[in-house]
Structures are given as C-alpha cells and as structure tokens.
Design a protein around this motif. Structure first.
Motif, mmCIF file in Angstrom:
data_model
loop_
_atom_site.group_PDB
_atom_site.id
_atom_site.type_symbol
_atom_site.label_atom_id
_atom_site.label_comp_id
_atom_site.label_asym_id
_atom_site.label_seq_id
_atom_site.Cartn_x
_atom_site.Cartn_y
_atom_site.Cartn_z
ATOM 1 N N GLY A 149 -17.007 2.023 5.463
ATOM 2 C CA GLY A 149 -15.860 1.132 5.516
ATOM 3 C C GLY A 149 -15.068 1.297 6.792
ATOM 4 N N SER A 150 -14.018 1.864 6.385
ATOM 5 C CA SER A 150 -12.893 1.956 7.863
ATOM 6 C C SER A 150 -13.152 2.935 8.523
ATOM 7 N N TRP A 151 -13.970 4.067 8.333
ATOM 8 C CA TRP A 151 -14.189 4.873 9.226
ATOM 9 C C TRP A 151 -13.011 5.730 9.523
ATOM 10 N N ALA A 152 -12.075 5.644 8.806
ATOM 11 C CA ALA A 152 -10.741 6.268 8.803
ATOM 12 C C ALA A 152 -10.963 8.040 8.972
ATOM 13 N N PHE A 153 -12.091 8.442 8.435
ATOM 14 C CA PHE A 153 -12.260 9.720 8.325
ATOM 15 C C PHE A 153 -13.541 10.038 9.343
ATOM 16 N N GLY A 154 -13.949 9.361 10.099
ATOM 17 C CA GLY A 154 -15.131 9.408 10.966
ATOM 18 C C GLY A 154 -16.029 8.471 10.894
ATOM 19 N N VAL A 155 -17.061 8.055 11.889
ATOM 20 C CA VAL A 155 -18.115 6.918 11.580
ATOM 21 C C VAL A 155 -19.009 7.483 10.410
ATOM 22 N N ASP A 156 -19.454 8.718 10.206
ATOM 23 C CA ASP A 156 -20.295 8.937 9.447
ATOM 24 C C ASP A 156 -19.659 9.000 7.853
ATOM 25 N N GLN A 157 -18.526 8.877 7.599
ATOM 26 C CA GLN A 157 -17.782 9.466 6.268
ATOM 27 C C GLN A 157 -17.599 8.071 5.725
ATOM 28 N N VAL B 220 1.035 -1.294 0.014
ATOM 29 C CA VAL B 220 -0.233 -0.095 -0.013
ATOM 30 C C VAL B 220 1.024 1.186 0.080
ATOM 31 N N VAL B 221 0.971 1.861 -1.262
ATOM 32 C CA VAL B 221 1.882 2.930 -1.551
ATOM 33 C C VAL B 221 0.871 4.264 -1.268
ATOM 34 N N ASP B 222 1.246 4.886 0.214
ATOM 35 C CA ASP B 222 0.203 5.771 0.818
ATOM 36 C C ASP B 222 0.713 6.607 2.016
ATOM 37 N N THR B 223 -0.121 6.838 2.755
ATOM 38 C CA THR B 223 0.210 7.817 3.952
ATOM 39 C C THR B 223 0.658 6.880 5.170
ATOM 40 N N GLY B 224 0.856 5.622 5.051
ATOM 41 C CA GLY B 224 0.903 4.745 6.222
ATOM 42 C C GLY B 224 -0.155 4.145 6.463
ATOM 43 N N VAL B 225 0.001 2.718 7.277
ATOM 44 C CA VAL B 225 -1.161 2.085 7.643
ATOM 45 C C VAL B 225 -1.359 2.020 9.249
ATOM 46 N N ASN B 226 -2.650 2.006 9.915
ATOM 47 C CA ASN B 226 -2.736 1.608 11.247
ATOM 48 C C ASN B 226 -3.436 0.320 11.358
ATOM 49 N N ALA B 227 -2.800 -0.559 11.586
ATOM 50 C CA ALA B 227 -3.034 -1.992 11.593
ATOM 51 C C ALA B 227 -4.145 -2.114 12.842
ATOM 52 N N ALA B 228 -3.955 -1.552 13.974
ATOM 53 C CA ALA B 228 -4.670 -1.549 15.061
ATOM 54 C C ALA B 228 -6.057 -1.409 14.877
ATOM 55 N N HIS B 229 -6.332 -0.139 14.190
ATOM 56 C CA HIS B 229 -7.537 0.460 13.840
ATOM 57 C C HIS B 229 -8.422 -0.594 12.630
ATOM 58 N N ILE B 230 -7.685 -1.100 11.914
ATOM 59 C CA ILE B 230 -8.233 -2.061 11.145
ATOM 60 C C ILE B 230 -8.930 -3.350 12.037
ATOM 61 N N ARG B 231 -7.930 -3.734 12.882
ATOM 62 C CA ARG B 231 -8.274 -4.937 13.606
ATOM 63 C C ARG B 231 -9.569 -4.568 14.340
ATOM 64 N N GLN B 232 -9.389 -3.465 15.080
ATOM 65 C CA GLN B 232 -10.635 -3.075 15.674
ATOM 66 C C GLN B 232 -12.016 -3.037 14.893
ATOM 67 N N ASP C 68 -5.446 7.397 8.829
ATOM 68 C CA ASP C 68 -5.405 8.270 7.459
ATOM 69 C C ASP C 68 -5.854 7.666 6.354
ATOM 70 N N HIS C 69 -5.433 8.299 5.225
ATOM 71 C CA HIS C 69 -5.978 7.626 3.905
ATOM 72 C C HIS C 69 -5.224 6.347 3.670
ATOM 73 N N GLY C 70 -4.217 6.168 4.224
ATOM 74 C CA GLY C 70 -3.361 4.898 3.823
ATOM 75 C C GLY C 70 -4.166 3.862 4.741
ATOM 76 N N THR C 71 -4.657 3.900 5.917
ATOM 77 C CA THR C 71 -5.546 3.106 6.672
ATOM 78 C C THR C 71 -6.682 2.805 5.991
ATOM 79 N N MET C 72 -7.406 3.811 5.508
ATOM 80 C CA MET C 72 -8.630 3.494 4.564
ATOM 81 C C MET C 72 -8.216 2.475 3.376
ATOM 82 N N CYS C 73 -7.297 2.701 2.744
ATOM 83 C CA CYS C 73 -6.856 1.860 1.537
ATOM 84 C C CYS C 73 -6.284 0.562 2.139
ATOM 85 N N ALA C 74 -5.808 0.133 3.004
ATOM 86 C CA ALA C 74 -5.334 -0.930 3.710
ATOM 87 C C ALA C 74 -6.739 -1.575 4.048
#
Lengths: 452, 77
Positions: A369-377, A151-163, A192-198
């Motif tokens: 999906g990911s709620w990377a930008f908020g639960v309603d986004q 994922v070439v982006d802003t970096g991934v937050n795996a804990a957020h995806i796990r949760q 951020d954006h990279g977490t959404m992509c992942a």
C-alpha cells in the motif's frame, strides 16, 4: 467454537455408521443436542476403540494394540458449533444431559499457513479498493467529502501519500493538534506508521479531511515504570471533543482511527486496582472515549497484533490481549484479514477485557500500500485493518452524519452486514465477520427508502 | 508520573487544581496542563509525580490512574 462430539449411540446405529455401504446422516445419530448447532452436512464418522492385548493397560497406546470397529466397541463422531459465550457451560453440561456423549473436542481450523509478520504482501491497495467497493461508494456520493478523519498516531506525511496515490490529500491543519513537546506541522511529519494509517484510511474515503494528531511521538517526562503516553491520548481526545462541539449538531461527523494500544500489563496498575487501565471502564481515557462517542464521534481501535498463531513479540498479556479502549463497548474494534479473506495470524482474538464480544469486525491488512516502510513491505498489522475500516466509516458519514445514523447504529450496521466466518454469527477470531460494503450500501439504501 | 483526576468548578485552571491538591510546580507536569475529561461531571486530569501523590490530602476527592506506555500496532515484530 467448532467442536467434534463423540457419542456412543445404540449398537445398530454404530454398525450402520461403520458400514461404508449404509448411507447415514447426522440426524440418524442425534436429532438435537442442547446448545449445539449440529452440522447436518457432516457425514458421521465411526471411531474405532483401541483394544490392548489380554491383560494390557486399557488406557495406554504404548503397547501392542488392535482397533475395533465392532458395534459394541466403536463410537461415532459428529461436527457442530457451540457459541463462544456458552462454551464452558455447555462443555460441562452436555455429558450430564446426554449419557451417550463420550466427549466434546476442539475442531480447530486447519489452514495451510496464515499470513504472519514478515511475510510478503498479499495483494495490493487496488485489491483493497475493489474489496471495499470504492467505485460503488463513489457512485453513491460516499467519498469522505467534508468528513473529519482523525489519525491518532505518529504524524502524517501528506506529500508521500500524494506521490503514492497521485491524488490530492486534504490535511486540516487548523483542527490538528500536537502534544506538548512535539514539534512539526500537520501533514509534514516523517514518513512512518501514521502515514501508513492515513494512506489506508483514504483508500475508501479519498476526500476526507485528515486531522493529524501525532500522539505517539510524545516523550513525556517521568522515568518511573508508570510513565507513559496514554495521558497524551487523553489530551488528544479532549481536543477532539472541542472539534466535535464546534460542528453544527445536524451535520456532525468525526471519525477517529486508533492503531495503537498497550502491549504489556507491566505498565499498568494491577487488574482490580481502582486506577487500572486494561480492565477498568472508569479509567479517564475510557471515560473520555465514552463521552466522545456519546457526542457523535465514531471511534475505531485496532484489535492488536497478539493473535495466538504468530503474535508480536512485544505481547505480554498472558491472555485476553484486547484490553483497555481497544476493547471498549463504544468503539469498533477491528481485527485483520488478508486480501484473500483469511484472518492474519497476528490479529488478536477475543474476548476483550472491557467487553467480551471483541473484535467487532475484521477488515483488510497485509497488502502492498503506502510503502511507508519500503517498497517491498506491506501495510500490515491490525494497524492497517483499523484505518481501512475507518475509511469506510468516513465514506458513509459523507451523507450519513451522526444526527442521521448514530455511532452505535453505524457499529451495529457494520456488525450486522459483515461476512460471517462462524456459523453462529460471532466468534473470537473474526468477531461478526469481515466488513461487507455491498451489504452496507444495500442496508443504507433500504433505510433511505423507508425515510423517504 | 501518574495520571490524577479531580473534580473542579467549570473552566478551572491548572493553578486551581494545584492549589486544591497542594502541589508545587516541581510535582506537576506543567507542559501537560489540566485536561477536561468530562464536562458533564467537571472532571479534570493532570500528571503528577508518584511522590507527590502520597502527600495529597485524601479529602481532596481525587482519583489515581495508570498512565501506561502505548505503541503502534504495526508492523508486527
């Protein structure tokens, strides 16, 4: 492109079309028009001619006018489609080839409203799981196990995806890479954006190993108008080539998801300059994309958010916004549809700058999906469509490494099996259509049976 | 800064590239380093200041390329 063809056939044909009691068909008016796929289901329509009062201007509608449907005055309209590739040639040739053609007009798609940036989510990621037939993929053993997904982006937050998913997420820290000056550990970047992509890539390939490349966090020194970050993508791809080269050739698989691009020509050398990026296959980044694909990597790029209907305000290309590597012939350029299958209004349309037939296919976006930008986004943009498609590619690679199905063959498979949105196989809105996982699986099964 | 490509022997270093192009430390993005673009052609890339480009010997067989800003494609603004 869908078109309306206005003809003036023999008066008896016009009279028949104008008479509601006489059933007529397209074939009654025109058997065949060169280069036009006539829509035989369309019932011909008689068009009245405006007739001004005696002495009035025949070209002005700003006067007292009557409309005549008499056989001598009226014309007839048919519907058809001309290949986007031949549009300008056909439009100029048709009236010369057929003297009864009065005009050829655009027949734009009328939709109540296309999904645009800022709109609420259309469905959620479980809808995308269903549309991508994740259950069927899993049943075939296609879940991304052992597949490297960069994922070439802003970096991934795996804990957020796990949760968010309740699933384990594998980040391959050893093969991840930071540009110079970027600190942070793989899988531990800010949401951020990279977490959404992942997150979106893992929908179809939940067991893929993420390679985290936070290229978009880089801030290189410089300060001139030409300063930028594409050089960091060059370096990231050079790193990925070493990742690929370290894999055994027989089981090689590396999927690279890129949800980014250049919005403006003002950061680039002019088109025609030998150092230009947007239109120049010889630019170093375009070269390194070619070399990675040649070595066995699947490279996917978002088509961009510069669709005519509601483009991102950063879009500055006056036309043909799919530029540079996003339009590369050796990548899969991905446009966006919402979960109802309708193109999102911001999804960039072709032709592409390096190769005209772009986007290649569309995939799903604008869902909760990911709620990377908020639960309603929503997860939105072609930024989301690209990793959703990359996840499918990673799932396929679980059992189909590049030695068995080359990147070019895999792109051809996705294009060939896509759900067409035009009648002629390709159009600049949807490309070859929306990815159709059921057809992909059928085709792979047939191929497997042939080999066996 | 701009992106420069140059052909060098296999396993070349940034210092070799700088010597070939006659560049000083101040003119090169040392953090970026030397990146191998195409192993088959021994083609490398480095970042240099625009002012330095004007001084490079045209015989050095280099290419000058745009290094445009790139941004995420979402969410649409």
């Amino acid at each position: 492109m869908r078109v309306l063809i206005q003809l003036r056939p023999a008066p008896d044909v016009v009279a028949a079309v104008a008479d509601p009691d006489v059933p007529t068909t397209t074939a009654d008016v025109a058997d065949d028009l060169p280069g036009v796929a006539l829509d035989r289901s369309f019932v011909p329509v008689a068009l009245p001619r405006p007739v001004p009062a005696a002495g009035g201007d025949p070209l002005s509608l700003s006067q007292a006018t009557t409309f005549s449907l008499s056989a001598e005055h009226a014309s007839v309209m048919l519907r058809g489609e001309i290949s986007d590739d031949e549009l300008s040639t056909r439009l100029s040739l048709l009236p010369a080839l057929r003297s009864d053609i009065v005009g050829v007009h655009a027949d734009p798609v009328i939709e109540s409203s296309l999904t645009c940036g800022g709109d609420a989510p259309v469905g959620d990621w479980h809808d995308v799981e269903r549309l991508m037939r994740v259950g069927d993929l899993r049943a075939e053993g296609l879940d991304g196990s052992g597949v490297a997904l960069a994922v070439v982006d802003t970096g991934v937050n795996a804990a957020h995806i796990r949760q968010r998913t309740g699933r384990e997420v594998t980040v391959d820290a050893g093969r991840s890479w930071n540009p110079d000056g970027v600190s942070g550990r793989p899988g531990e970047f800010r949401v951020d954006h990279g977490t959404m992509c992942a997150f979106d890539a893992l929908i179809s390939a939940p067991r893929a190993s993420l390679i985290d490349l936070p290229v978009l966090l880089s801030r290189r020194p410089g300060g001139s108008a030409m300063d930028g970050l594409l050089s960091d993508a060059v370096a990231a791809f050079a790193h990925l080539r070493t990742v690929l080269a370290a894999q055994p050739e027989a089981t090689r698989s590396l999927v690279i998801s890129n949800s980014w691009g250049s919005f403006s020509p003002r950061w680039d050398f002019p088109v025609g300059h030998p150092g230009n990026y947007s239109d120049n296959a010889a630019h170093p980044f375009n070269l390194i994309v070619s070399s990675l694909e040649q070595a066995g990597a699947d490279v996917l790029f978002a088509a961009g958010n510069c669709g005519r209907d509601c483009r991102d305000r950063r879009c500055a290309y006056p036309d043909r916004p799919i530029s540079g590597a996003n339009s590369h012939p050796r990548v899969l350029s991905v446009g966006g549809v919402d979960t109802s299958g309708a193109r999102v209004g911001y999804s960039s349309q072709g032709p592409g700058r390096l190769t005209p037939r772009k986007p290649d296919v569309c995939s799903y976006t604008h869902f909760s999906g990911s709620w990377a930008f908020g639960v309603d986004q929503p997860d939105s943009g072609t930024s989301t469509a690209c990793p959703v498609a990359a996840g499918l590619v990673a799932a396929i690679r679980t059992r189909w490494p590049a030695s068995r199905l080359s990147p070019a063959q895999l792109r051809a498979l996705l294009r060939r099996t896509a759900d067409e949105r035009g009648d002629l196989g390709f159009d600049y809105d949807y490309g070859y259509g929306v990815v159709n996982v059921a057809r992909v699986l059928s085709s792979l099964r047939r191929q497997e049976a042939r080999v066996a | 800064m701009v992106l420069l490509t140059v052909r060098l022997p296999s396993r070349a270093t940034l210092r070799q590239a700088m010597r070939r192009l006659g560049l000083s430390d101040e003119e090169v993005d040392l953090g970026y380093g030397l990146v191998l673009i195409d192993p088959g052609q021994d083609l490398y890339a480095l970042r240099v200041t625009e002012a330095a480009v004007a001084r490079i010997d045209p015989q050095a067989d280099y290419g000058l390329y745009a290094d445009p800003k790139i941004e995420p494609y979402g969410p649409p603004a």
